[in-house]
Design a protein around this motif. Sequence first.
Motif, short mmCIF file in Angstrom:
data_model
loop_
_atom_site.label_atom_id
_atom_site.label_comp_id
_atom_site.label_asym_id
_atom_site.label_seq_id
_atom_site.Cartn_x
_atom_site.Cartn_y
_atom_site.Cartn_z
N GLN A 21 -17.41 29.98 -4.31
CA GLN A 21 -17.93 31.21 -4.84
C GLN A 21 -16.98 31.81 -5.86
O GLN A 21 -15.79 31.54 -5.86
N PRO A 23 -14.77 34.75 -7.57
CA PRO A 23 -14.00 35.85 -6.98
C PRO A 23 -14.57 37.20 -7.33
O PRO A 23 -15.13 37.40 -8.40
N ASP A 27 -10.84 40.03 -4.02
CA ASP A 27 -10.33 38.69 -3.77
C ASP A 27 -8.91 38.55 -4.29
O ASP A 27 -8.59 38.96 -5.39
N TRP A 31 -2.43 39.71 -0.15
CA TRP A 31 -3.00 41.03 0.12
C TRP A 31 -1.97 41.88 0.84
O TRP A 31 -1.20 41.39 1.66
N GLN A 47 -12.47 43.36 6.20
CA GLN A 47 -12.46 41.98 5.75
C GLN A 47 -11.66 41.85 4.45
O GLN A 47 -11.73 42.71 3.58
N HIS A 49 -10.82 38.69 1.54
CA HIS A 49 -11.04 37.32 1.08
C HIS A 49 -9.81 36.86 0.28
O HIS A 49 -9.42 37.51 -0.69
N ARG A 51 -8.45 33.74 -1.96
CA ARG A 51 -9.11 32.65 -2.69
C ARG A 51 -8.17 31.56 -3.17
O ARG A 51 -8.56 30.75 -4.00
N ARG A 67 -10.16 40.91 9.44
CA ARG A 67 -10.72 39.57 9.34
C ARG A 67 -10.35 38.99 7.97
O ARG A 67 -10.77 39.48 6.94
N VAL A 68 -9.55 37.93 7.99
CA VAL A 68 -9.05 37.32 6.77
C VAL A 68 -9.81 36.01 6.54
O VAL A 68 -9.73 35.10 7.37
N ILE A 69 -10.52 35.92 5.43
CA ILE A 69 -11.30 34.73 5.12
C ILE A 69 -10.57 33.93 4.06
O ILE A 69 -10.40 34.37 2.93
N GLU A 71 -10.76 31.17 1.63
CA GLU A 71 -11.86 30.47 0.97
C GLU A 71 -11.48 30.16 -0.48
O GLU A 71 -11.91 30.84 -1.40
#
Length: 267
Positions: A21, A23, A27, A31, A47, A49, A51, A67-69, A71
């Motif tokens: 996907q 950014p 993103d 962080w 959350q 994201h 990248r 919540r850390v994604i 991706e």
Amino acid sequence: MAAERGLLPALLLVLLAGGGQQPGAADYCSWRGSGLSWEPRSRAVEQVHLRCTEGSLEWMYPARALRVILEPILPSAQHTTVCIKPASDFQGASIYVERAGQLHLVASPQRDISRRTASFQYELLSNQSAAGPDFKKMALVKAMCRPCDNVELLMAICSSDFVVKGSIRNVSHDSENHMSQVDVNVQKVYRQKNRIFQQDEASGEWRGPIRTLLQCKVKKGAGDFLFTGNEHFGEAWLGCAPRFKDFSFIYHAARERRANPCEFQLN
């Protein structure tokens, strides 16, 4: 979720997901944020994201759940392994990995009522194919405690994060962290990803530390070596390290047979 059930005062969730996907505004590779800025009465899970294939997270005064994604924007790669290094002053949260909706505890370095900062660095590795660069790096890690064969050595000079010629100045051992450090006097830097090997301002000599596993039982040896390896979390980790004269013979023999996987400038 665990945080909503009140099992922990704060919770870090790490979700590994390969994707392509584009950014958005939220993103990052890294962080940094604070739980003090969140609505006190809200039970929502924040959350983030991330990248990139490597970066860091710093969560000050953690509260509830984050919540850390992970991706990375690499459509052709399926990352399946995440490496996490908690900071030495990690406080106030436990790290979980979320798989198929289930939470699996990875690390709970410190549980301190002050809950000041929960931070870690991360790296993602791929094992998508035997030809992929990360697969080669992982294969070299397995060879860390034994001499590399000729094929591994020739591959190491092509795919390693650092390749330097030098001698061993000192070897120290850290039994608590199960690792050894080799301090190297560097004669020539052929390649390095970051500035681990630098020139000493006082002496003018080039130096740098290389780490390896304590179980490898590294000892100080005389003569010149070719040190290769990879960087993890800003540290150099030893891969293949033959004596330089042996490497030179192996490389020239492979080049004559046109069996060298890449060109390497010895001089």
